[in-house]
Design an enzyme around this catalytic site. Structure first.
Site, PDB file in Angstrom:
ATOM      1  N   ASP A  39       0.957  -1.443   0.209  1.00  0.00           N
ATOM      2  CA  ASP A  39      -0.021  -0.032  -0.060  1.00  0.00           C
ATOM      3  C   ASP A  39       0.714   1.281   0.066  1.00  0.00           C
ATOM      4  O   ASP A  39       0.304   2.330   0.626  1.00  0.00           O
ATOM      5  CB  ASP A  39      -0.882   0.138   1.231  1.00  0.00           C
ATOM      6  CG  ASP A  39      -2.161  -0.323   0.948  1.00  0.00           C
ATOM      7  OD1 ASP A  39      -2.572  -0.856  -0.284  1.00  0.00           O
ATOM      8  OD2 ASP A  39      -2.944  -0.321   1.720  1.00  0.00           O
TER       9      ASP A  39
ATOM     10  N   ASP B  95       7.445  -6.337   9.163  1.00  0.00           N
ATOM     11  CA  ASP B  95       8.824  -6.575  10.276  1.00  0.00           C
ATOM     12  C   ASP B  95       8.943  -7.910  10.807  1.00  0.00           C
ATOM     13  O   ASP B  95       9.814  -8.198  11.618  1.00  0.00           O
ATOM     14  CB  ASP B  95       8.844  -5.382  11.247  1.00  0.00           C
ATOM     15  CG  ASP B  95       7.629  -5.572  12.063  1.00  0.00           C
ATOM     16  OD1 ASP B  95       6.517  -5.878  11.728  1.00  0.00           O
ATOM     17  OD2 ASP B  95       7.787  -5.532  13.445  1.00  0.00           O
TER      18      ASP B  95
ATOM     19  N   ASP C 102      -8.047  -7.005  13.524  1.00  0.00           N
ATOM     20  CA  ASP C 102      -7.367  -8.239  14.185  1.00  0.00           C
ATOM     21  C   ASP C 102      -8.433  -8.516  15.150  1.00  0.00           C
ATOM     22  O   ASP C 102      -8.763  -9.746  15.398  1.00  0.00           O
ATOM     23  CB  ASP C 102      -5.886  -8.238  14.476  1.00  0.00           C
ATOM     24  CG  ASP C 102      -5.659  -7.078  15.302  1.00  0.00           C
ATOM     25  OD1 ASP C 102      -6.483  -6.119  15.694  1.00  0.00           O
ATOM     26  OD2 ASP C 102      -4.439  -6.833  15.675  1.00  0.00           O
TER      27      ASP C 102
END
Length: 689
Positions: A267, A328, A420
């Site tokens: 994105d 990450d 989430d």
């Protein structure tokens, strides 16, 4: 009469051993003295041991030298702090303030400033009263003097304040403090129950296990049948520092290539970063890895919109499971073989969550304190909820979902910044179960700067309250058991997401300093010292190497309650910053194995040129230019006004507690005020030597 003693041999050097002697003086004013050895009694008084004026002078000079050194050290430290403040104030002209831009966001700052001004005014009254001998605050029973005892106009004002304080202010503070203490004890009891559950899991060795070889096939012709189709998604946005190592780690997953597809969901709005990610994907694609690059033209919904767009592809229907890794995260090659087998013969299982481990946890004090919190979250909260409830909040990454569970729960929704947690709650309401694997660890990073950590915490605490408003009707009307509804509403949302930041901020940052000026509502020592230290001790148990940081951890948690409380209110009442997503800045830290793998890839220049044989020389030059590390920009620290204002409020209260000789309160307020000062000046994230 006293026995006769011979003092003629006192100057002799030989040692005389005598028997114990009892000396009884005739004078009745003296008491009986028992001497074990007559010579030993007088041995210290020797001519050679006497202190002359020169020795006394040297002792005094030595003590003076030590005192001057201590004063110089304190002065140097104070001067360095003033220099840091000056530098921050100068840099403030070129740096955006880390405060809310909207008027609603400044409400909390205005309230804290009002408390500070009020406290300074009251402190001025108290100091003047202290030096004039009006020590009313040291008397447990408030004494209002008569008119004849009034010494002047100021004394009259002070006495009026004492009367107003005792009759009107103290009852309100006492009521609020009792309410917050009750919430504090309830939350502490919840933490203790979680810790007991964790101890029970360790004692009984309860953990999910894989029976036998789940991939072994009895059918010789269908040798690869037992490996299900797995989709791996890597959502990212302007992740220049970490895109390469995350893609590299995912591409090295040990899984049949024809049963694995990797989606890089980019994105990024920076075209140079897009080119770098495309080149990295092309490199691994030419090595035989089934990997594709996706970029959205319309970037809505943040991460949830990105995942929703990727799941709408037609080829996704051929896959049974989806693993998600943030940019990450660096999974081990055996990650899928340790997680996917748990779905076999368990059709009700919807999610398998792995634990995070941090490659930069020892970078500075801020990362060490974050490691304490996150270790408790995974080791205790996630593991206990998984073992006893089969439900916990999905961490957004390092997890594997059954795609059917996602589809039946409504898929990814863009209505909150905690997509989430949103999908986890909806899947739980649909009857799906979750498993947490504490032994499966995935490397990642924690924020190294206070600015990044503050923005991350704001999103993590505003999103759940926003989600609670949206999910409450669905929870009440769902068909799950009543105790599961109670667990979701009372424990999962209210106690751990709303009550915790509320009482922590209100009790330790507002009520405690105010009680120094209202002694009638003083908090007991066990509330501000014993219970918090004990709870900090429990929180730090999953990270035993962090025990030296237990005091900074306690103080820093109280400091962060300002940000968490502000975020909680923002999400609960849908203020401007409740739907604000800021990508957490990464440093691009790598583990030792990653560095060795990178060095090995660097050495294979011949193979790299062969892989990129389709590119022209100018394209390779441009790619190398983009890959070149950007010029490091000197970090400019910001000033956080709410934290600084609270620092002066707590330090003001500490001065008041010093006047009233309240030792425990003084030290707590002093250290807490200094912690707020360090955080407000953005010194908590400085690199450690």
């Amino acid at each position: 009469m006293a026995p006769g003693l011979d003092f003629s041999d006192w100057g002799a050097k030989e040692t005389r051993k005598g028997i114990p002697v009892v000396v009884k003086m005739e004078n009745p004013n003296y008491s009986v003295v028992e001497i074990e050895d007559p010579d030993a009694a007088f041995r210290p008084v020797e001519k050679s041991r006497g202190k002359n004026a020169k020795q006394v002078t040297w002792v005094l000079l030595l003590k003076a030298h030590r005192a001057v050194g201590c004063v110089a050290w304190i002065a140097t430290l104070f001067w360095a702090l003033l220099g840091t403040i000056k530098k921050r104030l100068i840099f403030r002209q070129d740096v955006d303030m880390a405060s809310e831009k909207l008027g609603k966001g400044k409400l909390l700052f205005t309230v804290i400033k009002a408390f500070l001004v009020t406290s300074l005014t009251i402190l001025a009254f108290e100091i003047i009263a202290y030096f004039n001998g009006w020590h009313y605050f040291q008397n447990p029973s408030l004494h209002i003097p008569r008119t004849s005892e009034i010494q002047g106009l100021f004394h009259l004002v002070y006495v009026t304040w004492l009367w107003f304080r005792a009759d009107y202010i103290a009852p309100l503070i006492q009521a609020l403090s009792k309410f917050c203490v009750a919430l504090f004890l309830i939350q502490s009891a919840d933490r203790m129950v979680l810790c007991l559950g964790c101890f029970w899991i360790k004692y009984k060795k309860i953990k999910p296990r894989i029976e036998g070889n789940p991939f072994k096939s009895n059918d010789v012709e269908g040798s690869g049948y037992d490996y299900p189709m797995v989709l791996v998604q890597i959502p990212m946005c302007n992740e220049r520092e970490v895109y390469e190592q995350s893609i590299s780690a995912v591409c090295q997953l040990d899984w049949p290539k024809d049963r694995l597809l990797i989606q890089v969901l980019d994105d990024s709005d920076d075209e140079s970063i897009q080119c770098l990610i495309k080149a990295e994907v092309a490199t691994w694609n030419q090595r035989g890895i089934n990997i594709i690059y996706r970029h959205r033209l319309i970037r809505t919904g943040y991460k949830a919109g990105n995942l929703k767009s990727a799941m709408s592809c037609e080829y996704v229907q051929a896959y049974e499971f989806v693993a998600i890794f943030d940019a990450d995260f660096q999974p081990n090659p055996d990650f899928l073989k340790q997680t996917v087998p748990h779905f076999k013969d368990n059709p009700e299982l919807g999610l398998v969550q792995a634990r995070w481990t941090f490659v930069n946890k020892d970078e500075n004090l801020l990362t060490r304190l974050q490691n304490i919190n996150l270790c408790f979250h995974f080791e205790v909260e996630q593991q206990v909820n998984s073992a006893f409830l089969n439900f916990f909040g999905f961490n957004g990454t390092a997890g594997v979902w059954r795609i059917r569970a996602l589809e039946e729960s409504g898929g990814w929704l863009e209505r909150t910044t905690v997509e989430d947690m949103d999908i986890a709650v909806r899947a739980h309401l649909n009857g799906w179960k979750f498993i947490f694997l504490n032994d499966v660890k995935v490397l990642c990073e924690v924020p190294e700067s206070y600015e990044a950590y503050r923005k991350q915490q704001h999103r993590w605490h505003s999103g759940p309250m926003h989600l609670f408003r949206l999910c409450l009707p669905a929870i009440i009307t769902s068909k799950i058991a009543i105790w599961k509804k109670a667990n979701l509403i009372l424990l999962f949302f209210l106690l751990r997401k709303l009550i915790l930041p509320f009482y922590s901020f209100t009790l330790f940052c507002i009520i405690l300093p105010l009680t120094m000026f209202v002694p009638e509502a003083e908090l007991p020592v066990w509330v501000i010292c014993y219970v918090p230290v004990f709870m900090s001790f429990l929180n730090i148990l999953p990270a035993p190497k962090s025990f030296p940081f237990i005091v900074p951890y306690l103080l820093f948690e109280n400091t962060m309650s300002v940000t968490k409380f502000n975020a909680m209110v923002s999400g609960l009442f849908k203020l401007g910053s409740s739907y604000e997503w800021v990508v957490t800045k990464k440093a691009g830290r790598s583990s030792e194995s990653d560095l060795l793998a990178a060095a090995e890839r660097e050495s294979k220049t011949t193979n790299q040129l062969q892989i990129q044989r389709g590119a022209s020389e100018s394209e390779l030059t441009e790619l190398n230019r983009l890959k070149a590390a950007p010029v490091p920009v000197k970090r400019v620290n910001k000033i956080y006004r709410k934290e600084l204002t609270l620092a002066f409020l707590l330090l003001t209260a500490s001065v008041r507690s010093l006047l009233s000789a309240q030792g425990v309160h003084f030290y707590f307020l002093l250290f807490q005020g200094v912690t707020f000062l360090l955080v407000g000046l953005d010194l908590i994230g400085e690199q450690m030597s």
